[in-house]
Design a protein around this motif. Structure first.
Motif, PDB file in Angstrom:
ATOM      1  N   GLU A   1      98.527  32.512  33.608  1.00 32.17           N
ATOM      2  CA  GLU A   1      98.486  32.528  35.067  1.00 32.17           C
ATOM      3  C   GLU A   1      97.480  33.559  35.581  1.00 32.17           C
ATOM      4  N   SER A   2      97.458  34.733  34.972  1.00 36.97           N
ATOM      5  CA  SER A   2      96.548  35.789  35.449  1.00 36.97           C
ATOM      6  C   SER A   2      95.091  35.449  35.143  1.00 36.97           C
ATOM      7  N   ILE A   3      94.845  34.765  34.030  1.00 41.67           N
ATOM      8  CA  ILE A   3      93.475  34.334  33.711  1.00 41.67           C
ATOM      9  C   ILE A   3      93.009  33.287  34.720  1.00 41.67           C
ATOM     10  N   VAL A   4      93.885  32.343  35.033  1.00 42.52           N
ATOM     11  CA  VAL A   4      93.536  31.304  36.016  1.00 42.52           C
ATOM     12  C   VAL A   4      93.195  31.953  37.365  1.00 42.52           C
ATOM     13  N   GLU A   5      93.999  32.927  37.791  1.00 41.53           N
ATOM     14  CA  GLU A   5      93.745  33.610  39.068  1.00 41.53           C
ATOM     15  C   GLU A   5      92.420  34.347  39.058  1.00 41.53           C
ATOM     16  N   LEU A   6      92.164  35.091  37.974  1.00 44.06           N
ATOM     17  CA  LEU A   6      90.922  35.861  37.893  1.00 44.06           C
ATOM     18  C   LEU A   6      89.715  34.928  37.782  1.00 44.06           C
ATOM     19  N   ASP A   7      89.850  33.868  36.981  1.00 46.15           N
ATOM     20  CA  ASP A   7      88.742  32.929  36.820  1.00 46.15           C
ATOM     21  C   ASP A   7      88.403  32.267  38.151  1.00 46.15           C
ATOM     22  N   SER A   8      89.434  31.952  38.924  1.00 43.76           N
ATOM     23  CA  SER A   8      89.222  31.354  40.237  1.00 43.76           C
ATOM     24  C   SER A   8      88.450  32.306  41.142  1.00 43.76           C
ATOM     25  N   LEU A   9      88.781  33.583  41.077  1.00 40.93           N
ATOM     26  CA  LEU A   9      88.099  34.595  41.882  1.00 40.93           C
ATOM     27  C   LEU A   9      86.646  34.761  41.431  1.00 40.93           C
ATOM     28  N   LEU A  10      86.446  34.727  40.115  1.00 43.51           N
ATOM     29  CA  LEU A  10      85.092  34.886  39.574  1.00 43.51           C
ATOM     30  C   LEU A  10      84.181  33.720  39.970  1.00 43.51           C
ATOM     31  N   CYS A  11      84.787  32.586  40.308  1.00 40.82           N
ATOM     32  CA  CYS A  11      84.000  31.410  40.664  1.00 40.82           C
ATOM     33  C   CYS A  11      83.680  31.340  42.163  1.00 40.82           C
ATOM     34  N   VAL A  12      84.264  32.248  42.945  1.00 42.19           N
ATOM     35  CA  VAL A  12      83.966  32.261  44.387  1.00 42.19           C
ATOM     36  C   VAL A  12      82.487  32.590  44.573  1.00 42.19           C
ATOM     37  N   GLU A  13      81.787  31.719  45.259  1.00 38.66           N
ATOM     38  CA  GLU A  13      80.329  31.841  45.368  1.00 38.66           C
ATOM     39  C   GLU A  13      79.905  33.162  46.024  1.00 38.66           C
ATOM     40  N   ASP A  14      80.650  33.604  47.029  1.00 41.78           N
ATOM     41  CA  ASP A  14      80.295  34.847  47.728  1.00 41.78           C
ATOM     42  C   ASP A  14      80.353  36.055  46.794  1.00 41.78           C
TER      43      ASP A  14
ATOM     44  N   LEU B   1      89.273  43.856  44.732  1.00 43.92           N
ATOM     45  CA  LEU B   1      90.018  42.624  44.480  1.00 43.92           C
ATOM     46  C   LEU B   1      89.902  42.216  43.006  1.00 43.92           C
ATOM     47  N   LEU B   2      88.684  42.267  42.498  1.00 40.53           N
ATOM     48  CA  LEU B   2      88.457  41.934  41.088  1.00 40.53           C
ATOM     49  C   LEU B   2      89.187  42.905  40.175  1.00 40.53           C
TER      50      LEU B   2
END
Length: 488
Positions: free
Chosen positions: A373-386, A428-429
């Motif tokens: 779950e924590s990897i999915v959350e972090l990976d999602s954040l890392l993919c945010v274009e901004d 946040l990261l």
């Protein structure tokens, strides 16, 4: 039209330990999980995590300790208690990077710049392979089956000794490959006559029926044909299996994939992609000749593409994919019944890791769920274009470009806004990283957590951190002392 379920052959889960080797307690939990999900075997690729001894001790991992002899035995004991056969995979020709990277073994490479391929002409190289096999087999009491690798033997025939050998009329690179495998197989059969031998098939795909028949080992080797794509060509695959059968290989294996085959640096697998791969394999199994015996399917879960590449998806985040693929084989399709079984067993609302959610029942079969779950959350954040492309932010491009930075020139009001935004992203990261690191520390060595963060997170955070530092340096030169309004 639905496919029949997978035939009687084994459903074997591949444990690739050349990256992110689980702590032994977690390894035991995973084996129990695999068994409950429907697997009945393990294909274990130890590489540098095996406790090689004597002259081979140099092969042991240095980033973290290799498994001890007792830990290897305990893993087998857990598997045996669950009715699972353990099949070690020991590379004997290609993908020997973990061996040939060491300076004392450099002279055993086929060519100097290819770290993976063994020189087939040197007796010292064959002795090395035999000693590796001996140590692995001896630490696996009652071993019945051994996988000798032999895939992707790059640059074979390009070495000086090979060129000399190939200069004689009638000699081919195919024969060069088959001769070395024949030597390895002969050794195994002399020492362990009842051992079943498996090898990857890719180096034999282009060989003629006559060439295969003349190899001298077709009756004692079982090819494992691998294809990890969702659009696997059923007709072509059946034709290949029939060719091996026609050459005298009555027993064959398939190899699918539940993770580690989408992209070299993928973090989160697509369950749908891997289910489709297994649906294609079910079509293959239903289409081969009745006399051809498919002994089983190895569901590969590559942790690296090779010893020197980056980490692929970690095991916890791939368990929904593995569960879905196993149930697809058992049911012949990924039916609502199969899907319900997976979601109930794992305590998730979706088989896709990116949206797996959670159920109210915490007593589920999902070792490592919090890390997933924590990897999915972090990976999602890392993919945010901004965040991923912060340097291309309009304000950074317009008011703090490389030109501005090199001249320590910036609009203080906008620079402070940039710095504030960057600091928020970093915070946040960092919050998500701390959770991932904490969860990973329970299941994996610290070296794995550090590698994962260095590979996947640092490249995104680094540019943002540099912008913050450069803004600070720039502002101190153009704003009066003690008047800089942004608190670092």
């Amino acid at each position: 039209m639905n496919n029949p379920p997978w035939p009687n052959g084994k459903k074997v889960v591949h444990l690739d330990l050349k990256g992110a080797p689980p702590k032994v307690e977690y390894l035991h939990q995973l084996i129990e999980c695999f068994a409950q999900l429907g697997a009945d075997g393990l294909l274990v690729e130890y590489e540098d995590m095996f406790p090689y001894e004597g002259a081979l001790k140099v092969l042991q991992a240095t980033a973290q300790p290799a498994y001890s002899r007792d830990q290897i035995l305990s893993m087998q004991k857990v598997a045996k208690c669950k009715g699972m056969e353990v099949i070690p995979l020991v590379q004997t020709f290609g993908h020997m990077e973990f061996v040939l990277k060491h300076r004392p073994m450099w002279n055993l490479r086929e060519v100097p710049n290819c770290v993976g391929t063994l020189n087939p002409h040197k007796e010292e190289g064959l002795k090395l392979v035999m000693e590796m096999l001996r140590q692995v087999v001896e630490l696996h009491p009652d071993l019945k089956t051994l996988h000798i690798g032999a895939d992707e033997v790059y640059m074979l025939g390009e070495g000086e000794l090979s060129k000399l050998w190939l200069a004689s009329p009638g000699r081919t690179v195919e024969q060069l490959f088959l001769n070395h495998i024949a030597s390895v197989v002969k050794y195994i059969k002399q020492v362990w006559p009842h051992m079943t031998i498996i090898m990857w098939d890719d180096m034999m795909r282009g060989m003629s029926l006559d060439t295969l028949k003349a190899s001298g080992f077709v009756e004692v080797v079982q090819p494992m044909l691998w294809d990890y794509t969702p659009n696997l060509d059923v007709e072509k695959t059946v034709s290949l299996l029939e060719k091996y059968y026609g050459a005298g290989m009555q027993h064959v294996w398939a190899a699918s994939s539940f993770k580690g085959s989408t992209n070299v640096h993928t973090n989160v697998p697509s369950t749908q992609r891997h289910v489709e791969n297994h649906l294609q394999w079910l079509k293959v199994a239903a289409s081969v000749s009745s006399g051809l015996n498919i002994r089983g399917i190895a569901m590969t879960g590559w942790q690296r593409y090779d010893h020197l590449s980056v980490l692929c998806e970690l095991m916890p985040v791939a368990l929904p994919s593995l569960a879905a693929c196993l149930q697809t084989l058992i049911h012949g399709q990924f039916s609502p019944e199969a899907q319900n079984k997976v979601t109930k067993l794992l305590g998730v609302s979706s088989v896709e890791a990116e949206s797996m959610g959670s159920t109210s029942d915490d007593a589920t079969l999902f070792p490592g769920k919090r890390l997933a779950e924590s990897i999915v959350e972090l990976d999602s954040l890392l993919c945010v274009e901004d965040i991923r492309s912060f340097e291309r932010n309009m304000y950074v491009r317009g008011w703090f470009s490389p030109y501005h930075r090199s001249r320590r020139m910036a609009n203080p009001l906008i620079a402070v806004q940039i710095q504030s935004q960057a600091s928020m992203y970093l915070a946040l990261l960092q919050q998500k990283i701390d959770v991932v690191r904490e969860e990973m520390s329970h299941l994996y060595p610290n070296s794995t957590a550090q590698e994962w963060i260095d590979e996947h997170v640092s490249p995104v955070m680094g540019p943002i951190q540099r912008i913050i530092e450069e803004i600070t340096e720039c502002i101190t030169e153009i704003v009066p002392e003690n008047r800089y309004p942004f608190q670092l």
